[in-house]
Write an enzyme that holds these catalytic residues in place. Structure first.
Site, PDB file in Angstrom:
ATOM      1  N   GLU A  63     127.789 124.577  19.752  1.00  0.00           N
ATOM      2  CA  GLU A  63     126.722 124.527  19.891  1.00  0.00           C
ATOM      3  C   GLU A  63     125.843 123.717  21.440  1.00  0.00           C
ATOM      4  O   GLU A  63     125.618 123.920  22.268  1.00  0.00           O
ATOM      5  CB  GLU A  63     125.136 124.263  19.069  1.00  0.00           C
ATOM      6  CG  GLU A  63     123.455 124.209  19.569  1.00  0.00           C
ATOM      7  CD  GLU A  63     122.882 124.219  18.736  1.00  0.00           C
ATOM      8  OE1 GLU A  63     121.393 123.757  19.326  1.00  0.00           O
ATOM      9  OE2 GLU A  63     123.079 124.371  17.844  1.00  0.00           O
ATOM     10  N   ASP A  67     125.588 124.772  25.402  1.00  0.00           N
ATOM     11  CA  ASP A  67     124.188 124.429  26.099  1.00  0.00           C
ATOM     12  C   ASP A  67     125.157 124.182  27.498  1.00  0.00           C
ATOM     13  O   ASP A  67     124.825 124.513  28.436  1.00  0.00           O
ATOM     14  CB  ASP A  67     124.255 123.368  25.082  1.00  0.00           C
ATOM     15  CG  ASP A  67     122.163 122.919  26.261  1.00  0.00           C
ATOM     16  OD1 ASP A  67     122.000 124.029  26.521  1.00  0.00           O
ATOM     17  OD2 ASP A  67     122.744 121.476  26.505  1.00  0.00           O
ATOM     18  N   ASN A 132     120.244 129.146  19.055  1.00  0.00           N
ATOM     19  CA  ASN A 132     121.249 128.161  18.666  1.00  0.00           C
ATOM     20  C   ASN A 132     123.173 128.431  18.371  1.00  0.00           C
ATOM     21  O   ASN A 132     124.002 128.478  18.751  1.00  0.00           O
ATOM     22  CB  ASN A 132     120.582 127.667  17.886  1.00  0.00           C
ATOM     23  CG  ASN A 132     119.503 126.437  17.700  1.00  0.00           C
ATOM     24  OD1 ASN A 132     119.436 126.174  18.808  1.00  0.00           O
ATOM     25  ND2 ASN A 132     118.913 126.051  16.478  1.00  0.00           N
ATOM     26  N   GLU A 135     124.409 129.420  21.783  1.00  0.00           N
ATOM     27  CA  GLU A 135     125.395 128.232  22.829  1.00  0.00           C
ATOM     28  C   GLU A 135     126.319 128.183  22.028  1.00  0.00           C
ATOM     29  O   GLU A 135     127.255 127.902  22.801  1.00  0.00           O
ATOM     30  CB  GLU A 135     123.768 127.186  22.521  1.00  0.00           C
ATOM     31  CG  GLU A 135     122.604 127.681  23.247  1.00  0.00           C
ATOM     32  CD  GLU A 135     122.326 125.954  23.452  1.00  0.00           C
ATOM     33  OE1 GLU A 135     121.129 125.779  24.201  1.00  0.00           O
ATOM     34  OE2 GLU A 135     121.345 125.158  22.474  1.00  0.00           O
TER      35      GLU A 135
END
Length: 154
Positions: A63, A67, A132, A135
């Site tokens: 994640e 990101d 989440n 990502e």
């Protein structure tokens, strides 16, 4: 190109995680090279898995990476399509695109949320599990397929 696609389909007949391979291909256009990355991307911290080396893991590291990749790809895209816009505009536009609510909607639209392994208790308290996972999925794809295919997916 046709030959490599045919080989991928033949391999799929003998793969243990067919459903996940097909799901990943359906949303990304690519068959994964390392399915374990994607499996981990779909593991929420509320329900970690034990790795072969004995440690417990979840999708948080992927994640984190995803990101950063999302930020880079969106920044790269905005930089190209808005050559005359200033930094403040580009930053605020990128923030709106990659905000948690947007990613959560995308995760639900792609049905990533239906593949996430999470404790039932955590899903009622964390409404961003799908975002989440998006990502983390991007992080997995980046490690598995590289920047250009990940950019195309995004």
């Amino acid at each position: 190109m046709v030959f490599s696609r045919l080989i991928s389909l033949i391999k799929l007949l003998f793969i243990k995680d067919k459903e996940l391979y097909v799901f990943i291909h359906s949303i990304s256009g690519y068959y994964p090279s390392d399915i374990e990355l994607y499996k981990l991307a779909l593991v929420h911290r509320s329900k970690p898995v034990q790795m072969p080396d004995g440690r417990w893991a979840n999708n948080e590291r992927l994640e984190f990476l995803g990101d950063a990749v999302l930020d880079l790809v969106v920044a790269d895209y905005l930089y190209d399509i808005y050559p005359d816009k200033h930094e403040g505009f580009l930053t605020s536009t990128r923030a709106k695109i990659v905000q948690r609510e947007s990613l959560n909607r995308i995760g639900k639209l792609l049905h990533i949320d239906t593949h996430v392994s999470a404790s039932p208790h955590s899903s009622s308290h964390n409404s961003y599990i799908a975002g989440n996972a998006v990502e983390a999925f991007v992080g997995a794809m980046y490690l598995d397929q590289g920047y250009h295919k990940t950019r195309k997916f995004i």
